[in-house]
Design an enzyme around this catalytic site. Structure first.
Site, short mmCIF file in Angstrom:
data_model
loop_
_atom_site.label_atom_id
_atom_site.label_comp_id
_atom_site.label_asym_id
_atom_site.label_seq_id
_atom_site.Cartn_x
_atom_site.Cartn_y
_atom_site.Cartn_z
N TRP A 41 30.39 20.75 30.87
CA TRP A 41 29.24 21.36 31.54
C TRP A 41 28.28 21.99 30.54
O TRP A 41 28.72 22.67 29.61
CB TRP A 41 29.76 22.46 32.47
CG TRP A 41 28.70 23.38 33.00
CD1 TRP A 41 28.22 24.51 32.40
CD2 TRP A 41 28.00 23.26 34.23
NE1 TRP A 41 27.26 25.10 33.19
CE2 TRP A 41 27.10 24.36 34.32
CE3 TRP A 41 28.04 22.33 35.28
CZ2 TRP A 41 26.26 24.54 35.42
CZ3 TRP A 41 27.20 22.53 36.37
CH2 TRP A 41 26.32 23.63 36.43
N MET A 42 26.99 21.80 30.73
CA MET A 42 26.01 22.63 30.04
C MET A 42 24.96 23.09 31.04
O MET A 42 24.66 22.40 32.01
CB MET A 42 25.34 21.92 28.86
CG MET A 42 24.53 20.70 29.18
SD MET A 42 23.02 20.56 28.16
CE MET A 42 21.88 21.56 29.12
N ASN A 43 24.41 24.31 30.76
CA ASN A 43 23.23 24.73 31.52
C ASN A 43 22.19 25.29 30.57
O ASN A 43 21.77 24.58 29.66
CB ASN A 43 23.57 25.57 32.75
CG ASN A 43 24.37 26.82 32.56
OD1 ASN A 43 25.46 26.79 32.02
ND2 ASN A 43 23.87 27.94 33.02
N ASP A 44 21.72 26.50 30.73
CA ASP A 44 20.48 26.97 30.10
C ASP A 44 20.42 26.78 28.57
O ASP A 44 21.41 27.05 27.88
CB ASP A 44 20.32 28.48 30.31
CG ASP A 44 20.66 28.95 31.70
OD1 ASP A 44 20.86 28.12 32.59
OD2 ASP A 44 20.75 30.17 31.88
N SER A 105 23.17 33.96 29.30
CA SER A 105 21.98 33.56 28.55
C SER A 105 21.34 34.68 27.74
O SER A 105 21.43 35.85 28.08
CB SER A 105 20.94 32.98 29.50
OG SER A 105 21.35 31.69 29.85
N ARG A 164 20.16 40.40 34.29
CA ARG A 164 20.69 39.61 33.16
C ARG A 164 19.57 38.82 32.49
O ARG A 164 18.50 38.66 33.06
CB ARG A 164 21.78 38.64 33.63
CG ARG A 164 21.34 37.66 34.69
CD ARG A 164 22.44 36.66 35.03
NE ARG A 164 22.09 35.89 36.21
CZ ARG A 164 22.45 36.22 37.45
NH1 ARG A 164 23.20 37.28 37.67
NH2 ARG A 164 22.07 35.48 38.48
N ASP A 165 19.85 38.29 31.31
CA ASP A 165 19.01 37.36 30.53
C ASP A 165 17.88 38.12 29.80
O ASP A 165 17.36 39.09 30.33
CB ASP A 165 18.43 36.24 31.41
CG ASP A 165 19.50 35.55 32.25
OD1 ASP A 165 20.67 35.57 31.83
OD2 ASP A 165 19.17 35.02 33.33
N GLU A 225 15.71 35.07 37.02
CA GLU A 225 16.59 34.79 35.90
C GLU A 225 15.75 34.34 34.70
O GLU A 225 14.64 33.84 34.84
CB GLU A 225 17.57 33.66 36.27
CG GLU A 225 18.50 34.02 37.42
CD GLU A 225 19.60 33.00 37.62
OE1 GLU A 225 20.77 33.38 37.53
OE2 GLU A 225 19.30 31.82 37.88
N1 DQQ Z 1 22.57 30.91 33.78
C1 DQQ Z 1 23.28 31.90 33.02
C2 DQQ Z 1 22.71 33.22 33.41
C3 DQQ Z 1 21.40 32.86 33.96
C4 DQQ Z 1 21.66 31.56 34.66
C5 DQQ Z 1 24.74 31.79 33.35
C6 DQQ Z 1 20.44 30.74 34.90
O1 DQQ Z 1 22.61 34.07 32.28
O2 DQQ Z 1 20.90 33.85 34.81
O3 DQQ Z 1 25.25 30.55 32.92
O4 DQQ Z 1 20.75 29.39 35.09
#
Ligand code: DQQ
Length: 500
Positions: A41-44, A105, A164-165, A225
């Site tokens: 898995w990947m996200n931000d 993130s 967060r972020d 976010e």
């Molecule tokens: N993804 C991160 C968070 C952020 C969210 C968690 C946004 O820090 O708010 O994987 O996709």
């Protein structure tokens, strides 16, 4: 003050063995020239920074499978924004610490030669700012600050939905950051902090507060976010990814003045309304370009993602600008032209209001298509991609003249019951006599469309291996294709460096 802990050594990349790699290589939906990890898995995108002349891309990564969980920071480096070398994971959760349940993130800055991450550490229900630093040339070894979390609590007196972020910048020797949040019952916000040392932070105020009930000009939900605040040309941009009742929607932006550390929006928009692009981050490079990457989410079920063994990829790197109407402009970085291979071209093709015109000599699922159209009196015109020979699968990229919008129509994108069929719309006003300029990047399950400075990206999962045709069409009138260039694009090359 720094804990002797090297994040990279705590969890190596798991063995994605030869059998797994063969499965990835054979997957017809897996992108070939959009960045993604070897599996899982990947996200931000996180921590984007140019360091010692190289572009570093960190990203939210789960080494334990193709689903969101046990979030680490993956790491890759590139010298040209095209080919990438995978490096060891940069951050891993540290047991019994402020990020024991995830390294969420954040961003990277250069603090006088010390690369510094500000990120969100997750511990139970706490999500608080943490820091890590690196001084090595390749940014492989990171030391977490021993006083993490460096911000111990949310600001007093605010009743927040979530918090967060991080987006951090420096002005006249002082550091500032905004943290994403939402005020209960009110709307999303970005909370401003100030610091002299990147460690001790004072809360100042929200730079902007949204209205969760307002749908005009753009709905921005209950929580923002991944805020990113930066100057662009002579104005400022604030990006916010809209999170509402635990659902991810899209990334919105405001463009305007940032005076006295408060945002005064003059333009509002959605960065990429194609149902996939989310949580982007930007960086300034040594050419003065503001570059942006976003996470391209899958649009298929969790079960199918788990079976595939991978989930998520990066958008192409995009250069940001301000368009003549004050809206945010996006173009793919020109470095991507290096991927161009076999070339086909056409010019001055009349498109009567008739069934679509197949381009018989052009086929493929990893293409770049550059086309200019005179819309004439057609009601709709555009290009269909991933077309099957019998017409039962196709994805249409449509300019709808009356509604002045660009559409990605996935109604017939896939015969598979798992393929999503909804349509996406981006406002696109063409002036009298203006041509429609389309630049389409087709990468198996990705359709990333740039049109006259705007961008819309959708995910598609055609079921047929022969859904590789391309067609042109006009409806309700006549249009002209002025010129067309199509290239087969080469896959990007990945290097692998796991030992330092
Ligand atoms: N993804 C991160 C968070 C952020 C969210 C968690 C946004 O820090 O708010 O994987 O996709």
């Amino acid at each position: 003050m720094l804990e002797a802990h090297t994040a990279a050594e705590s969890t190596p990349y798991p063995q994605l063995d030869a059998a797994f790699q063969a499965r990835m290589a054979a997957d017809p939906h897996r992108p070939t020239y959009h960045f993604l990890p070897e599996g899982n898995w990947m996200n931000d995108p996180n921590g984007l920074i140019q360091w010692k002349g190289r572009y570093h891309l960190f990203y939210q990564y789960n080494p334990n499978g193709p689903f969101h969980g046990t979030i680490h920071w993956g790491h890759a480096v590139s010298s040209d924004l095209v080919d990438w070398t995978h490096l060891p994971m940069a951050l891993a959760p540290t047991p019994n610490s402020a990020d024991q349940d995830g390294c969420y993130s954040g961003c990277a800055v250069d603090n006088n030669g010390v690369a510094t991450f500000i990120y969100t550490g997750v511990r139970g229900t706490d999500q608080l700012a943490c820091s890590a630093t690196s001084t090595d040339d390749m940014l492989i070894n990171w030391q977490k600050h021993q006083n993490n979390p460096i911000i111990k609590a949310r600001p007093a007196g605010l009743d927040l939905v979530a918090y967060r972020d991080h987006s951090v910048w420096q002005e006249n020797g002082t550091w500032y950051q905004v943290i994403g949040a939402g005020i209960k019952g009110v709307g999303g916000t970005a909370l401003l902090y100030r610091s002299s040392d990147l460690v001790n932070w004072d809360y100042l105020h929200p730079v902007l507060i949204g209205d969760r009930s307002a749908t005009n000009p753009v709905w921005t939900g209950e929580m923002w976010e991944c805020p990113d605040l930066f100057p662009l040309e002579d104005i400022h941009i604030l990006l916010m990814s809209v999170w509402n009742e635990r659902r991810l929607h899209y990334t919105a932006y405001v463009a305007g003045d940032f005076a006295a550390y408060r945002f005064n929006p003059q333009q509002h928009g959605i960065v990429d309304p194609g149902g996939s692009f989310y949580a982007p981050q930007t960086m300034l490079d040594d050419q003065g370009r503001r570059l942006m990457w976003g996470w391209l989410r899958e649009n298929r079920s969790v079960e199918v993602q788990k079976a595939a063994g991978w989930s998520g990829c990066m958008s192409l790197p995009r250069v940001l600008s301000i368009l003549s109407d004050g809206r945010l402009g996006q173009e793919p970085v020109p470095e991507l032209r290096r991927l161009r291979r076999k070339h086909d071209t056409a010019a001055n093709v009349e498109l009567p209001a008739a069934p679509a015109t197949p381009l018989d000599h052009i086929r493929g699922d990893t293409l770049e298509i550059v086309a200019a159209f005179a819309p004439g009196d057609a009601a709709e015109l555009g290009i269909a991609v991933r077309c099957s020979p019998n017409g039962d699968e196709e994805t249409r990229i449509v300019y709808d003249r009356a509604a002045q919008r660009l559409v990605i129509d996935r109604t017939h994108a896939s015969l598979s019951p798992d393929g999503a069929t909804d349509m996406f719309f981006a406002p696109l006003v063409l002036a009298q006599g203006e041509t429609l300029q389309l630049q389409v990047f087709l990468d198996r399950s990705i359709v990333e469309v740039f049109a006259n400075g705007h961008c819309i990206t959708a995910r598609i999962y055609p079921s047929r291996s022969d859904s590789v045709g391309v067609k042109l069409f006009a409806h309700g009138g006549h249009a002209t294709l002025l010129h067309l260039d199509v290239w087969q694009l080469a896959p990007i090359e990945y290097g692998m460096q796991t030992v330092t």
